[in-house]
Design a protein around this motif. Structure first.
Motif, PDB file in Angstrom:
ATOM      1  N   ALA A 211       0.810  -1.218   0.000  1.00 42.76           N
ATOM      2  CA  ALA A 211       0.000   0.000   0.000  1.00 42.76           C
ATOM      3  C   ALA A 211       0.846   1.271   0.000  1.00 42.76           C
ATOM      4  O   ALA A 211       0.299   2.370  -0.068  1.00 42.76           O
ATOM      5  CB  ALA A 211      -0.936   0.009   1.203  1.00 42.76           C
ATOM      6  N   PHE A 212       2.192   1.135   0.079  1.00 40.97           N
ATOM      7  CA  PHE A 212       3.060   2.315  -0.019  1.00 40.97           C
ATOM      8  C   PHE A 212       2.892   2.950  -1.400  1.00 40.97           C
ATOM      9  O   PHE A 212       2.710   2.239  -2.396  1.00 40.97           O
ATOM     10  CB  PHE A 212       4.528   1.933   0.147  1.00 40.97           C
ATOM     11  CG  PHE A 212       4.957   1.619   1.561  1.00 40.97           C
ATOM     12  CD1 PHE A 212       4.076   1.703   2.627  1.00 40.97           C
ATOM     13  CD2 PHE A 212       6.262   1.234   1.820  1.00 40.97           C
ATOM     14  CE1 PHE A 212       4.476   1.412   3.911  1.00 40.97           C
ATOM     15  CE2 PHE A 212       6.690   0.942   3.101  1.00 40.97           C
ATOM     16  CZ  PHE A 212       5.786   1.028   4.154  1.00 40.97           C
ATOM     17  N   PRO A 213       2.980   4.262  -1.498  1.00 41.67           N
ATOM     18  CA  PRO A 213       2.974   4.895  -2.817  1.00 41.67           C
ATOM     19  C   PRO A 213       4.092   4.358  -3.711  1.00 41.67           C
ATOM     20  O   PRO A 213       3.927   4.221  -4.913  1.00 41.67           O
ATOM     21  CB  PRO A 213       3.180   6.378  -2.492  1.00 41.67           C
ATOM     22  CG  PRO A 213       2.649   6.535  -1.110  1.00 41.67           C
ATOM     23  CD  PRO A 213       3.000   5.253  -0.406  1.00 41.67           C
ATOM     24  N   ASP A 214       5.233   4.044  -3.098  1.00 44.45           N
ATOM     25  CA  ASP A 214       6.370   3.473  -3.820  1.00 44.45           C
ATOM     26  C   ASP A 214       6.900   2.290  -3.002  1.00 44.45           C
ATOM     27  O   ASP A 214       7.795   2.446  -2.173  1.00 44.45           O
ATOM     28  CB  ASP A 214       7.457   4.535  -4.001  1.00 44.45           C
ATOM     29  CG  ASP A 214       8.619   4.039  -4.850  1.00 44.45           C
ATOM     30  OD1 ASP A 214       8.483   2.968  -5.482  1.00 44.45           O
ATOM     31  OD2 ASP A 214       9.664   4.718  -4.879  1.00 44.45           O
ATOM     32  N   PRO A 215       6.338   1.087  -3.189  1.00 48.78           N
ATOM     33  CA  PRO A 215       6.682  -0.056  -2.329  1.00 48.78           C
ATOM     34  C   PRO A 215       8.158  -0.434  -2.384  1.00 48.78           C
ATOM     35  O   PRO A 215       8.840  -0.242  -3.394  1.00 48.78           O
ATOM     36  CB  PRO A 215       5.806  -1.184  -2.889  1.00 48.78           C
ATOM     37  CG  PRO A 215       4.685  -0.494  -3.578  1.00 48.78           C
ATOM     38  CD  PRO A 215       5.292   0.752  -4.169  1.00 48.78           C
ATOM     39  N   LEU A 216       8.634  -0.985  -1.271  1.00 45.00           N
ATOM     40  CA  LEU A 216       9.989  -1.522  -1.200  1.00 45.00           C
ATOM     41  C   LEU A 216      10.053  -2.855  -1.942  1.00 45.00           C
ATOM     42  O   LEU A 216       9.038  -3.505  -2.176  1.00 45.00           O
ATOM     43  CB  LEU A 216      10.386  -1.749   0.257  1.00 45.00           C
ATOM     44  CG  LEU A 216      10.562  -0.513   1.140  1.00 45.00           C
ATOM     45  CD1 LEU A 216      10.613  -0.935   2.608  1.00 45.00           C
ATOM     46  CD2 LEU A 216      11.836   0.233   0.764  1.00 45.00           C
ATOM     47  N   GLY A 217      11.286  -3.270  -2.285  1.00 43.16           N
ATOM     48  CA  GLY A 217      11.469  -4.569  -2.908  1.00 43.16           C
ATOM     49  C   GLY A 217      11.290  -5.694  -1.904  1.00 43.16           C
ATOM     50  O   GLY A 217      11.360  -5.493  -0.686  1.00 43.16           O
ATOM     51  N   SER A 218      11.065  -6.892  -2.395  1.00 42.26           N
ATOM     52  CA  SER A 218      10.772  -8.033  -1.519  1.00 42.26           C
ATOM     53  C   SER A 218      11.928  -8.363  -0.584  1.00 42.26           C
ATOM     54  O   SER A 218      11.706  -8.806   0.548  1.00 42.26           O
ATOM     55  CB  SER A 218      10.422  -9.264  -2.367  1.00 42.26           C
ATOM     56  OG  SER A 218      11.492  -9.594  -3.234  1.00 42.26           O
ATOM     57  N   VAL A 219      13.168  -8.138  -1.027  1.00 39.03           N
ATOM     58  CA  VAL A 219      14.331  -8.429  -0.178  1.00 39.03           C
ATOM     59  C   VAL A 219      14.331  -7.514   1.046  1.00 39.03           C
ATOM     60  O   VAL A 219      14.570  -7.957   2.176  1.00 39.03           O
ATOM     61  CB  VAL A 219      15.639  -8.266  -0.971  1.00 39.03           C
ATOM     62  CG1 VAL A 219      16.845  -8.404  -0.042  1.00 39.03           C
ATOM     63  CG2 VAL A 219      15.712  -9.306  -2.086  1.00 39.03           C
ATOM     64  N   GLU A 220      14.050  -6.230   0.823  1.00 32.88           N
ATOM     65  CA  GLU A 220      14.012  -5.282   1.935  1.00 32.88           C
ATOM     66  C   GLU A 220      12.845  -5.570   2.866  1.00 32.88           C
ATOM     67  O   GLU A 220      12.969  -5.437   4.088  1.00 32.88           O
ATOM     68  CB  GLU A 220      13.922  -3.858   1.395  1.00 32.88           C
ATOM     69  CG  GLU A 220      15.175  -3.389   0.668  1.00 32.88           C
ATOM     70  CD  GLU A 220      14.973  -2.059  -0.015  1.00 32.88           C
ATOM     71  OE1 GLU A 220      15.474  -1.048   0.505  1.00 32.88           O
ATOM     72  OE2 GLU A 220      14.286  -2.037  -1.058  1.00 32.88           O
ATOM     73  N   VAL A 221      11.717  -5.963   2.307  1.00 34.05           N
ATOM     74  CA  VAL A 221      10.554  -6.294   3.127  1.00 34.05           C
ATOM     75  C   VAL A 221      10.873  -7.470   4.038  1.00 34.05           C
ATOM     76  O   VAL A 221      10.597  -7.444   5.241  1.00 34.05           O
ATOM     77  CB  VAL A 221       9.335  -6.626   2.237  1.00 34.05           C
ATOM     78  CG1 VAL A 221       8.188  -7.179   3.090  1.00 34.05           C
ATOM     79  CG2 VAL A 221       8.879  -5.384   1.479  1.00 34.05           C
ATOM     80  N   GLU A 222      11.481  -8.501   3.484  1.00 32.35           N
ATOM     81  CA  GLU A 222      11.819  -9.674   4.282  1.00 32.35           C
ATOM     82  C   GLU A 222      12.838  -9.335   5.356  1.00 32.35           C
ATOM     83  O   GLU A 222      12.752  -9.826   6.489  1.00 32.35           O
ATOM     84  CB  GLU A 222      12.359 -10.789   3.379  1.00 32.35           C
ATOM     85  CG  GLU A 222      12.686 -12.062   4.151  1.00 32.35           C
ATOM     86  CD  GLU A 222      13.051 -13.222   3.255  1.00 32.35           C
ATOM     87  OE1 GLU A 222      13.651 -14.187   3.765  1.00 32.35           O
ATOM     88  OE2 GLU A 222      12.741 -13.160   2.046  1.00 32.35           O
ATOM     89  N   ALA A 223      13.810  -8.473   5.032  1.00 32.88           N
ATOM     90  CA  ALA A 223      14.822  -8.084   6.012  1.00 32.88           C
ATOM     91  C   ALA A 223      14.193  -7.359   7.195  1.00 32.88           C
ATOM     92  O   ALA A 223      14.546  -7.609   8.360  1.00 32.88           O
ATOM     93  CB  ALA A 223      15.879  -7.201   5.351  1.00 32.88           C
ATOM     94  N   CYS A 224      13.248  -6.461   6.929  1.00 35.48           N
ATOM     95  CA  CYS A 224      12.549  -5.749   8.005  1.00 35.48           C
ATOM     96  C   CYS A 224      11.790  -6.731   8.896  1.00 35.48           C
ATOM     97  O   CYS A 224      11.833  -6.643  10.126  1.00 35.48           O
ATOM     98  CB  CYS A 224      11.583  -4.719   7.427  1.00 35.48           C
ATOM     99  SG  CYS A 224      12.359  -3.227   6.772  1.00 35.48           S
TER     100      CYS A 224
END
Length: 356
Positions: A211-224
């Motif tokens: 839902a971010f206007p500019d979503p993060l990549g999947s690698v960064e999402v998993e790291a968080c």
């Protein structure tokens, strides 16, 4: 004519910001869907590649005036339970997979995935939802109104104020570049308490990130998500708690680790081998010669003295140079009472080879 081209004008006439969606993959078919308006909805319906889309998306929250309670479970009992918790509503939708969506008037709620521990419920006061009669070709079924219709939008009531948990993080639609990682990590920290494992948390993070206007990549999402899960699994997730629940180990770490790291390490070493004993010996010379730990005698003595000074260990019998090691206990182990719960032997019975 496709589903979108047929029904987008109807939704637009009701004042709803709709846009074309790939219903099977639950993905918007246009960029800038967050800025959808009734006028743009009609424009997309005139474009052949979008007109034939099988799904209609609605921007939840302030743009539509709708908050959705998304019940990710099948059965009328779940709908009844949701209505009892969140209040009655005039519009209920069945998804293509047989689950339920309940619509309420937006009252400032954000997008919250699994905010209630143990309940398969999401609160969609932001992001988007898929609306009837969107079609899932993989399921051979469509979304449909179980009760109510677009004509009942003006009858919607807000969610009951006592139904929502305390404080949520900000809405993902407001998260901009430069703050995405921090916002997602904080969201994961808040949601980790309601997830059974790290994979569930990664899924929650991916949904919120979408839902971010500019979503993060999947690698960064998993790291968080993995970072937040580590804090949660180690009992160090204090984010959002009114009073951090510090353990005795946390306090000891804060007190010793930076200024007295050797004392901190010696305590853990002693606790590893003697935590279940009423008392134990500390013989710096013998310990050093045995490499247990592999420190000089003076270093072990200094670390011992810090633990004594700060009250983490208590001296029961002082050391006698060249005769016996000192006897000690952990300060939190012996009950404070008039009774002698842990009677230690006299010095003659606890002599240790080497010098104190």
């Amino acid at each position: 004519m496709g589903i979108y081209s047929q029904h987008a004008p109807i939704y637009a006439d009701a004042g709803l910001p709709v846009f074309p969606v790939d219903a099977r993959n639950k993905r918007p078919a246009v960029k800038g869907w967050q800025n959808a308006t009734p006028r743009r909805a009609r424009g997309w319906a005139t474009k052949p590649d979008l007109a034939n889309m099988d799904g209609l998306g609605i921007v939840m929250g302030k743009p539509s005036g709708i908050t959705e309670v998304d019940v990710d479970a099948v059965g009328g009992a779940w709908i009844t339970a949701a209505r009892e918790r969140f209040g009655d509503t005039s519009i209920i939708i069945r998804t293509a997979s047989g689950k339920a969506k309940l619509w309420y008037r937006h009252n400032g709620e954000g997008r919250h995935i699994r905010p209630f521990h143990g309940l398969p419920i999401d609160i969609l006061g932001g992001g988007f939802t898929i609306a009837p009669p969107s079609w899932r070709d993989d399921l051979g079924s469509s979304y449909s109104f179980v009760s109510g219709s677009l004509d009942d939008l003006n009858k919607l009531r807000p969610i009951r104020s006592d139904a929502m948990p305390g404080t949520f993080t900000r809405a993902p639609e407001a998260v901009q570049r430069g703050e995405r990682n921090d916002s997602l990590w904080r969201y994961c920290m808040a949601q980790a308490r309601h997830c059974d494992d790290v994979e569930a948390l990664i899924d929650v993070a991916a949904t919120w990130n979408s839902a971010f206007p500019d979503p993060l990549g999947s690698v960064e999402v998993e790291a968080c998500a993995r970072s937040a899960w580590q804090y949660e699994s180690e009992g160090r997730n204090y984010l959002g708690l009114r009073k951090p629940q510090l353990t005795a180990k946390d306090k000891r770490m804060d007190d010793l680790l930076h200024e007295h790291p050797e004392a901190y390490a010696l305590y853990d070493y002693l606790h590893r081998w003697h935590h279940s004993r009423p008392f134990f010996a500390i013989a710096p010379r013998a310990m050093s010669e045995a490499g247990s730990p592999a420190w000089p005698r003076r270093k072990i003595e200094r670390a011992r003295d810090v633990l004594l000074e700060k009250g983490y260990v208590v001296e029961i019998v002082p050391p006698r140079r060249g005769v016996s090691a000192g006897q000690y206990r952990f300060s939190d182990q012996m009950p404070i009472s008039a009774h002698n719960h842990n009677t230690f032997p006299p010095p003659a019975l606890v002599e240790v080879a080497g010098h104190a």
